[in-house]
Design a protein around this motif. Structure first.
Motif, PDB file in Angstrom:
ATOM      1  N   LYS A   1       0.789  -1.295  -0.017  1.00  0.00           N
ATOM      2  CA  LYS A   1       0.182   0.025   0.027  1.00  0.00           C
ATOM      3  C   LYS A   1       0.947   1.260   0.140  1.00  0.00           C
ATOM      4  CE  LYS A   1      -4.077  -1.872   2.204  1.00  0.00           C
ATOM      5  NZ  LYS A   1      -4.804  -2.151   0.633  1.00  0.00           N
ATOM      6  N   VAL A   2       0.493   2.459  -0.515  1.00  0.00           N
ATOM      7  CA  VAL A   2       1.195   3.491  -0.709  1.00  0.00           C
ATOM      8  C   VAL A   2       0.169   4.816   0.016  1.00  0.00           C
ATOM      9  CG1 VAL A   2       2.094   5.308  -2.268  1.00  0.00           C
ATOM     10  CG2 VAL A   2       1.949   2.756  -2.771  1.00  0.00           C
ATOM     11  N   SER A   3       0.802   5.588   0.812  1.00  0.00           N
ATOM     12  CA  SER A   3       0.426   6.741   1.305  1.00  0.00           C
ATOM     13  C   SER A   3       0.958   7.989   0.652  1.00  0.00           C
ATOM     14  CB  SER A   3       0.715   6.744   2.909  1.00  0.00           C
ATOM     15  OG  SER A   3       0.384   8.107   3.403  1.00  0.00           O
ATOM     16  N   VAL A   4      -0.186   8.753   0.322  1.00  0.00           N
ATOM     17  CA  VAL A   4       0.436  10.027  -0.658  1.00  0.00           C
ATOM     18  C   VAL A   4      -0.044  11.225   0.088  1.00  0.00           C
ATOM     19  CG1 VAL A   4       0.235  11.250  -2.720  1.00  0.00           C
ATOM     20  CG2 VAL A   4       0.274   8.718  -2.829  1.00  0.00           C
ATOM     21  N   SER A   5       1.065  12.190   0.434  1.00  0.00           N
ATOM     22  CA  SER A   5       0.592  13.191   1.254  1.00  0.00           C
ATOM     23  C   SER A   5       1.156  14.418   0.527  1.00  0.00           C
ATOM     24  CB  SER A   5       1.124  13.150   2.509  1.00  0.00           C
ATOM     25  OG  SER A   5       2.455  12.964   2.692  1.00  0.00           O
ATOM     26  N   VAL A   6       0.634  15.656   0.824  1.00  0.00           N
ATOM     27  CA  VAL A   6       0.964  17.053   0.090  1.00  0.00           C
ATOM     28  C   VAL A   6       1.245  18.078   1.156  1.00  0.00           C
ATOM     29  CG1 VAL A   6       0.320  18.967  -1.499  1.00  0.00           C
ATOM     30  CG2 VAL A   6      -0.688  16.647  -1.721  1.00  0.00           C
ATOM     31  N   VAL A   7       2.488  18.387   0.984  1.00  0.00           N
ATOM     32  CA  VAL A   7       2.847  19.303   2.037  1.00  0.00           C
ATOM     33  C   VAL A   7       2.783  20.824   1.018  1.00  0.00           C
ATOM     34  CG1 VAL A   7       4.909  20.204   3.441  1.00  0.00           C
ATOM     35  CG2 VAL A   7       4.710  17.780   3.025  1.00  0.00           C
ATOM     36  N   LEU A   8       1.829  21.625   1.662  1.00  0.00           N
ATOM     37  CA  LEU A   8       1.821  22.805   0.938  1.00  0.00           C
ATOM     38  C   LEU A   8       3.019  23.775   0.955  1.00  0.00           C
ATOM     39  CD1 LEU A   8      -1.863  23.678   2.301  1.00  0.00           C
ATOM     40  CD2 LEU A   8      -1.194  22.541   0.266  1.00  0.00           C
ATOM     41  N   GLY A   9       3.217  24.419  -0.342  1.00  0.00           N
ATOM     42  CA  GLY A   9       4.561  25.239  -0.564  1.00  0.00           C
ATOM     43  C   GLY A   9       4.924  26.316   0.423  1.00  0.00           C
ATOM     44  N   HIS A  10       3.761  26.840   0.896  1.00  0.00           N
ATOM     45  CA  HIS A  10       3.683  28.098   1.794  1.00  0.00           C
ATOM     46  C   HIS A  10       4.583  27.536   3.186  1.00  0.00           C
ATOM     47  CE1 HIS A  10      -0.099  27.120   2.933  1.00  0.00           C
ATOM     48  NE2 HIS A  10      -0.036  27.366   4.407  1.00  0.00           N
ATOM     49  N   ALA A  11       3.823  26.370   3.578  1.00  0.00           N
ATOM     50  CA  ALA A  11       4.380  25.747   4.987  1.00  0.00           C
ATOM     51  C   ALA A  11       6.024  25.220   4.885  1.00  0.00           C
ATOM     52  CB  ALA A  11       3.436  24.691   5.461  1.00  0.00           C
ATOM     53  N   VAL A  12       6.458  24.913   3.643  1.00  0.00           N
ATOM     54  CA  VAL A  12       7.638  24.276   3.374  1.00  0.00           C
ATOM     55  C   VAL A  12       8.902  25.328   4.095  1.00  0.00           C
ATOM     56  CG1 VAL A  12       9.454  23.375   1.921  1.00  0.00           C
ATOM     57  CG2 VAL A  12       6.926  22.961   1.754  1.00  0.00           C
ATOM     58  N   GLN A  13       9.703  24.835   4.731  1.00  0.00           N
ATOM     59  CA  GLN A  13      10.702  25.802   5.401  1.00  0.00           C
ATOM     60  C   GLN A  13      12.346  25.096   4.797  1.00  0.00           C
ATOM     61  OE1 GLN A  13      10.188  25.872   9.718  1.00  0.00           O
ATOM     62  NE2 GLN A  13       9.242  27.927   9.464  1.00  0.00           N
ATOM     63  N   GLU A  14      12.313  23.738   4.976  1.00  0.00           N
ATOM     64  CA  GLU A  14      13.442  23.333   4.413  1.00  0.00           C
ATOM     65  C   GLU A  14      13.223  21.957   3.881  1.00  0.00           C
ATOM     66  OE1 GLU A  14      17.954  22.172   6.241  1.00  0.00           O
ATOM     67  OE2 GLU A  14      16.608  23.631   7.331  1.00  0.00           O
ATOM     68  N   VAL A  15      14.108  21.533   2.738  1.00  0.00           N
ATOM     69  CA  VAL A  15      14.005  20.195   2.003  1.00  0.00           C
ATOM     70  C   VAL A  15      15.278  19.647   2.285  1.00  0.00           C
ATOM     71  CG1 VAL A  15      13.084  18.697   0.413  1.00  0.00           C
ATOM     72  CG2 VAL A  15      11.991  20.828   1.070  1.00  0.00           C
ATOM     73  N   GLU A  16      15.442  18.456   2.978  1.00  0.00           N
ATOM     74  CA  GLU A  16      16.866  17.712   2.820  1.00  0.00           C
ATOM     75  C   GLU A  16      16.549  16.361   2.325  1.00  0.00           C
ATOM     76  OE1 GLU A  16      19.430  15.401   6.270  1.00  0.00           O
ATOM     77  OE2 GLU A  16      17.796  16.764   6.980  1.00  0.00           O
ATOM     78  N   ILE A  17      17.600  16.166   1.223  1.00  0.00           N
ATOM     79  CA  ILE A  17      17.428  14.675   0.422  1.00  0.00           C
ATOM     80  C   ILE A  17      18.219  13.851   1.252  1.00  0.00           C
ATOM     81  CG2 ILE A  17      18.518  13.464  -1.570  1.00  0.00           C
ATOM     82  CD1 ILE A  17      18.189  16.461  -3.196  1.00  0.00           C
ATOM     83  N   LEU A  18      17.311  12.779   1.540  1.00  0.00           N
ATOM     84  CA  LEU A  18      18.059  11.765   2.331  1.00  0.00           C
ATOM     85  C   LEU A  18      18.692  10.431   1.589  1.00  0.00           C
ATOM     86  CD1 LEU A  18      15.189  11.338   5.131  1.00  0.00           C
ATOM     87  CD2 LEU A  18      17.163  12.768   5.161  1.00  0.00           C
ATOM     88  N   LYS A  19      18.026  10.337   0.584  1.00  0.00           N
ATOM     89  CA  LYS A  19      18.564   9.066  -0.380  1.00  0.00           C
ATOM     90  C   LYS A  19      17.948   9.414  -2.078  1.00  0.00           C
ATOM     91  CE  LYS A  19      17.245   4.406  -0.363  1.00  0.00           C
ATOM     92  NZ  LYS A  19      16.541   3.417   0.544  1.00  0.00           N
ATOM     93  N   GLU A  20      19.006   8.822  -2.740  1.00  0.00           N
ATOM     94  CA  GLU A  20      18.628   9.023  -4.040  1.00  0.00           C
ATOM     95  C   GLU A  20      17.655   7.676  -4.576  1.00  0.00           C
ATOM     96  OE1 GLU A  20      19.851  11.082  -6.682  1.00  0.00           O
ATOM     97  OE2 GLU A  20      20.746  12.318  -5.241  1.00  0.00           O
ATOM     98  N   GLY A  21      16.696   7.826  -5.471  1.00  0.00           N
ATOM     99  CA  GLY A  21      16.063   6.781  -5.991  1.00  0.00           C
ATOM    100  C   GLY A  21      16.665   6.093  -7.019  1.00  0.00           C
ATOM    101  N   ASP A  22      16.881   4.673  -6.744  1.00  0.00           N
ATOM    102  CA  ASP A  22      17.322   3.947  -7.963  1.00  0.00           C
ATOM    103  C   ASP A  22      16.168   3.734  -8.989  1.00  0.00           C
ATOM    104  OD1 ASP A  22      15.718   1.798  -6.701  1.00  0.00           O
ATOM    105  OD2 ASP A  22      17.106   0.677  -5.857  1.00  0.00           O
ATOM    106  N   ASP A  23      16.682   2.844 -10.002  1.00  0.00           N
ATOM    107  CA  ASP A  23      15.723   2.410 -11.243  1.00  0.00           C
ATOM    108  C   ASP A  23      14.452   2.029 -10.749  1.00  0.00           C
ATOM    109  OD1 ASP A  23      17.422   3.916 -13.012  1.00  0.00           O
ATOM    110  OD2 ASP A  23      18.126   2.200 -13.461  1.00  0.00           O
TER     111      ASP A  23
END
Length: 167
Positions: free
Chosen positions: A54-76
């Motif tokens: 199962k997959v959970s999809v969520s949306v973080v509204l742009g005005h609420a975003v303060q910082e985005v940190e990349i944790l992991k690259e996606g493989d193929d």
């Protein structure tokens, strides 16, 4: 306006298919794989894989975003899983030969039922019914489009009935 909202769509695209941690206002934190970023609102669409496929999809509204940190690259493999989240269950890849056969069979059936149909486009891949409706590959009811809703509904019903009889 936050730094996140000031970024360009090309900047946001670099986050797609990556596991990120999003710090939002009021000390909220979200983690997930970035499916997309809305270029108008800067909102981030995140997917999280749960047990049972199962997959959970969520949306973080742009005005609420303060910082985005990349944790992991996606493989193929992950990119493929993410791209299939919104694909219809019955979506199936057809070979060019299968698409040509489906198009020709549907065109023949429409003509046999006295419905005027022509081929359109550079490669003749789109069927045009009575100059009012188009049918794109793979030539099912979902691929019909017309500005006339009555014609759209009727032709979709005809094609649905035709496809059910084929099976």
């Amino acid at each position: 306006m936050s730094d996140w909202q000031r970024k360009s769509p090309l900047d946001w695209e670099t986050y797609v298919n990556k596991m990120v941690k999003v710090a939002a206002i009021e000390k909220h934190e979200y983690e997930g794989w970035v499916l997309t970023v809305d270029p108008v609102s800067a909102s981030i669409v995140l997917a999280t894989f749960l047990e049972n496929e199962k997959v959970s999809v969520s949306v973080v509204l742009g005005h609420a975003v303060q910082e985005v940190e990349i944790l992991k690259e996606g493989d193929d493999d992950m990119k493929q899983r993410l791209s299939c989240i919104f694909a219809p269950e019955e979506s199936k890849a057809y070979s060019p030969e299968e698409l040509e056969k489906r198009k020709n069979d549907l065109k023949t059936w429409l003509e046999r039922n006295h419905i005027p149909v022509t081929e359109q486009g550079e490669l003749g891949r789109t069927l045009c019914v009575a100059g009012l409706l188009t049918i794109d590959p793979p030539y099912g009811p979902e691929e019909c489009s017309s500005s006339n809703e009555i014609i759209l509904s009727r032709v979709q019903g005809l094609i649905q009935g035709y496809l059910e009889k084929q099976q």
